[in-house]
Design an enzyme around this catalytic site. Structure first.
Site, PDB file in Angstrom:
ATOM      1  N   MET A  25       0.860  -1.182   0.000  1.00  0.00           N
ATOM      2  CA  MET A  25       0.000   0.000   0.000  1.00  0.00           C
ATOM      3  C   MET A  25       0.897   1.232   0.000  1.00  0.00           C
ATOM      4  O   MET A  25       1.774   1.376   0.865  1.00  0.00           O
ATOM      5  CB  MET A  25      -0.927  -0.002   1.224  1.00  0.00           C
ATOM      6  CG  MET A  25      -1.997  -1.083   1.172  1.00  0.00           C
ATOM      7  SD  MET A  25      -3.070  -1.117   2.639  1.00  0.00           S
ATOM      8  CE  MET A  25      -1.995  -1.967   3.823  1.00  0.00           C
ATOM      9  N   ALA A  26       0.677   2.099  -0.986  1.00  0.00           N
ATOM     10  CA  ALA A  26       1.521   3.279  -1.157  1.00  0.00           C
ATOM     11  C   ALA A  26       1.493   4.146   0.088  1.00  0.00           C
ATOM     12  O   ALA A  26       0.428   4.476   0.608  1.00  0.00           O
ATOM     13  CB  ALA A  26       1.065   4.077  -2.373  1.00  0.00           C
ATOM     14  N   GLN A  78       7.147  -5.450  -4.772  1.00  0.00           N
ATOM     15  CA  GLN A  78       6.180  -5.430  -5.866  1.00  0.00           C
ATOM     16  C   GLN A  78       6.602  -4.402  -6.905  1.00  0.00           C
ATOM     17  O   GLN A  78       6.888  -3.246  -6.584  1.00  0.00           O
ATOM     18  CB  GLN A  78       4.779  -5.093  -5.375  1.00  0.00           C
ATOM     19  CG  GLN A  78       3.730  -5.232  -6.487  1.00  0.00           C
ATOM     20  CD  GLN A  78       2.319  -4.907  -6.034  1.00  0.00           C
ATOM     21  OE1 GLN A  78       1.995  -3.749  -5.826  1.00  0.00           O
ATOM     22  NE2 GLN A  78       1.489  -5.930  -5.879  1.00  0.00           N
ATOM     23  N   CYS A 109      -3.800  -2.293 -10.046  1.00  0.00           N
ATOM     24  CA  CYS A 109      -4.060  -0.911  -9.664  1.00  0.00           C
ATOM     25  C   CYS A 109      -5.183  -0.295 -10.503  1.00  0.00           C
ATOM     26  O   CYS A 109      -5.128  -0.326 -11.734  1.00  0.00           O
ATOM     27  CB  CYS A 109      -2.788  -0.077  -9.811  1.00  0.00           C
ATOM     28  SG  CYS A 109      -3.015   1.640  -9.302  1.00  0.00           S
ATOM     29  N   LYS A 151      -0.270 -10.010  -9.236  1.00  0.00           N
ATOM     30  CA  LYS A 151      -1.541  -9.669  -8.611  1.00  0.00           C
ATOM     31  C   LYS A 151      -2.402  -8.976  -9.652  1.00  0.00           C
ATOM     32  O   LYS A 151      -1.917  -8.140 -10.421  1.00  0.00           O
ATOM     33  CB  LYS A 151      -1.333  -8.740  -7.414  1.00  0.00           C
ATOM     34  CG  LYS A 151      -2.645  -8.410  -6.698  1.00  0.00           C
ATOM     35  CD  LYS A 151      -2.448  -7.439  -5.544  1.00  0.00           C
ATOM     36  CE  LYS A 151      -3.784  -7.134  -4.883  1.00  0.00           C
ATOM     37  NZ  LYS A 151      -3.689  -6.091  -3.843  1.00  0.00           N
ATOM     38  N   ASN A 212      -7.794 -12.001  -2.323  1.00  0.00           N
ATOM     39  CA  ASN A 212      -7.691 -10.647  -1.790  1.00  0.00           C
ATOM     40  C   ASN A 212      -9.051  -9.961  -1.887  1.00  0.00           C
ATOM     41  O   ASN A 212      -9.744 -10.069  -2.890  1.00  0.00           O
ATOM     42  CB  ASN A 212      -6.634  -9.872  -2.594  1.00  0.00           C
ATOM     43  CG  ASN A 212      -6.447  -8.433  -2.150  1.00  0.00           C
ATOM     44  OD1 ASN A 212      -6.231  -7.554  -2.962  1.00  0.00           O
ATOM     45  ND2 ASN A 212      -6.523  -8.171  -0.854  1.00  0.00           N
ATOM     46  N   ARG A 237      -6.272  -3.300   3.394  1.00  0.00           N
ATOM     47  CA  ARG A 237      -6.851  -2.268   4.257  1.00  0.00           C
ATOM     48  C   ARG A 237      -7.259  -2.784   5.635  1.00  0.00           C
ATOM     49  O   ARG A 237      -7.326  -2.005   6.587  1.00  0.00           O
ATOM     50  CB  ARG A 237      -8.069  -1.658   3.553  1.00  0.00           C
ATOM     51  CG  ARG A 237      -7.730  -0.889   2.283  1.00  0.00           C
ATOM     52  CD  ARG A 237      -8.990  -0.473   1.535  1.00  0.00           C
ATOM     53  NE  ARG A 237      -9.747  -1.628   1.072  1.00  0.00           N
ATOM     54  CZ  ARG A 237     -11.064  -1.638   0.884  1.00  0.00           C
ATOM     55  NH1 ARG A 237     -11.778  -0.556   1.149  1.00  0.00           N
ATOM     56  NH2 ARG A 237     -11.665  -2.720   0.447  1.00  0.00           N
TER      57      ARG A 237
END
Length: 380
Positions: A25-26, A78, A109, A151, A212, A237
């Site tokens: 997660m960025a 990743q 994304c 992914k 996921n 999250r």
């Protein structure tokens, strides 16, 4: 009847004791956060997504993100990329210079600035291009014995599903596993994840499938395994402000019934540890600034008032943080109403997915890779 629990996750020569992967997660899954989560339980903790071009060209932002904790003995990264040549070169750099044990490729994304250039969740629509990228990465990693995974999402939208072909191509290209987020790009993070699509993919490929989407508690992970047959789960999250979720997941996959319901005092200790690790890696000023974004997640559902939350959201030193945390009621019980509820960004479904002009006219795409920005970062 108790569900049949999967054993360790095997990705080529790499064995992950607990079949749980922290989703990149960025701005979140930096070295400090990965260390914090790994202190809670075994799993595979993946670095923030970096771009292949950024790594090959030694972009300053990319290089700052590619940092590992001294105790991080299994390095997982990743990569995002749209060009097979860049992806192959970046994979080789990670293996040869950084000693990574695992490379994951992001094709999930949904962010418009990524899909607009044919990247992220848009790219698997181009089956030929996807195959070339995967083959390039696998070929580069093979001499080092490093497994490559990918992914992805279900597709661009319900009329343009790509996950079945993506699974087939991943297997044919030599990928060690494929992770599927049970949403389309147009959904973003809204609505419910489609676990039936994940179960469908499990029946179609021989390589491990990781599920996921909508894993908020350890019980959700067990339910996903039971319903879909996945070899492991990817958690994003659900762990925001709750790194102890990985403790629960490790217990659940070991067949133990453990649910962590920390009182506010224990949450405060976790907040302090998180801030400390950030400061260790970034220096106190920047570390405290980075910590601020996590305050809302940690305190979600607790009774801390607006003034306290605002003060914590402006903290500039560990001494300030210690003073404020000492004012919290350490005996306040965990707000059980928050269990199972979504965390982090959600939003509503998008009106459309930004795509390059004419993108849907051709499903092969070889030779049409668009040049990504070196510093492009996001998630999926």
């Amino acid at each position: 009847m108790a569900p049949v629990l999967p054993g360790p996750l095997r990705l080529g020569a790499l064995e992950v004791e607990t079949p749980v992967v922290l989703a990149p997660m960025a701005g979140i899954t930096n070295a400090a956060y990965r260390r914090l989560c790994s202190e809670q339980g075994a799993g595979l903790y993946v670095c923030e997504m970096i771009t292949s071009r950024g790594l090959v060209e030694r972009d300053a932002t990319t290089m700052r993100m590619l940092v590992f904790d001294p105790l991080e003995d299994v390095r997982s990264v990743q990569l995002y990329g749209t060009d097979p040549v860049y992806v192959g070169k970046a994979t080789e750099i990670l293996c040869a210079e950084y000693g990574v044990a695992h490379v994951d490729l992001n094709f999930g994304c949904p962010v418009p600035k990524v899909t607009r250039k044919g990247g992220g969740a848009a790219l698997p629509y181009k089956r030929g291009l996807l195959a070339d990228i995967l083959a390039s990465a696998v070929r580069a990693a093979e001499p080092y014995g490093v497994p490559v995974t990918m992914k992805t999402r279900k597709g661009i939208d319900d009329d343009h599903l790509t996950y079945r072909d993506a699974g087939r191509i991943a297997q044919e290209s030599g990928c060690a596993a494929i992770a599927l987020h049970g949403r389309t790009a147009i959904q973003g993070y809204s609505g419910e994840a489609d676990w039936d699509a994940i179960a469908d993919l499990v029946t179609r490929v021989d390589i491990p499938v990781l599920g996921n989407g909508d894993i908020w508690e350890a019980a959700d992970a067990l339910r996903m395994v039971e319903q879909t047959g996945v070899a492991g789960v990817v958690v994003g999250r659900g762990c925001l402000g709750r790194p102890w979720l990985f403790r629960d997941l490790a217990a659940a996959f070991a067949g133990e019934q453990v649910a962590t319901l920390p009182r506010l005092g224990e949450v405060a200790q976790m907040m302090r540890r998180h801030a400390e690790l950030l400061c260790d890696h970034m220096g106190e000023e920047r570390g405290c600034k980075e910590f601020r974004k996590h305050v809302t997640w940690y305190l979600k559902g607790f009774g801390a008032g607006g003034d306290m939350r605002r003060s914590l959201g402006l903290v500039s030193s560990l001494a300030d943080l210690d003073r404020l945390l000492a004012e919290l009621d350490p005996t306040e019980p965990f707000p059980v109403r928050e269990l199972g509820s979504p965390r982090g960004r959600q939003g509503g479904p998008r009106k459309g997915v930004a795509l390059p002009e004419g993108w849907l006219a051709d499903t092969d795409g070889r030779g049409c890779a668009m040049r990504e920005d070196a510093g492009e970062t996001s998630g999926g």
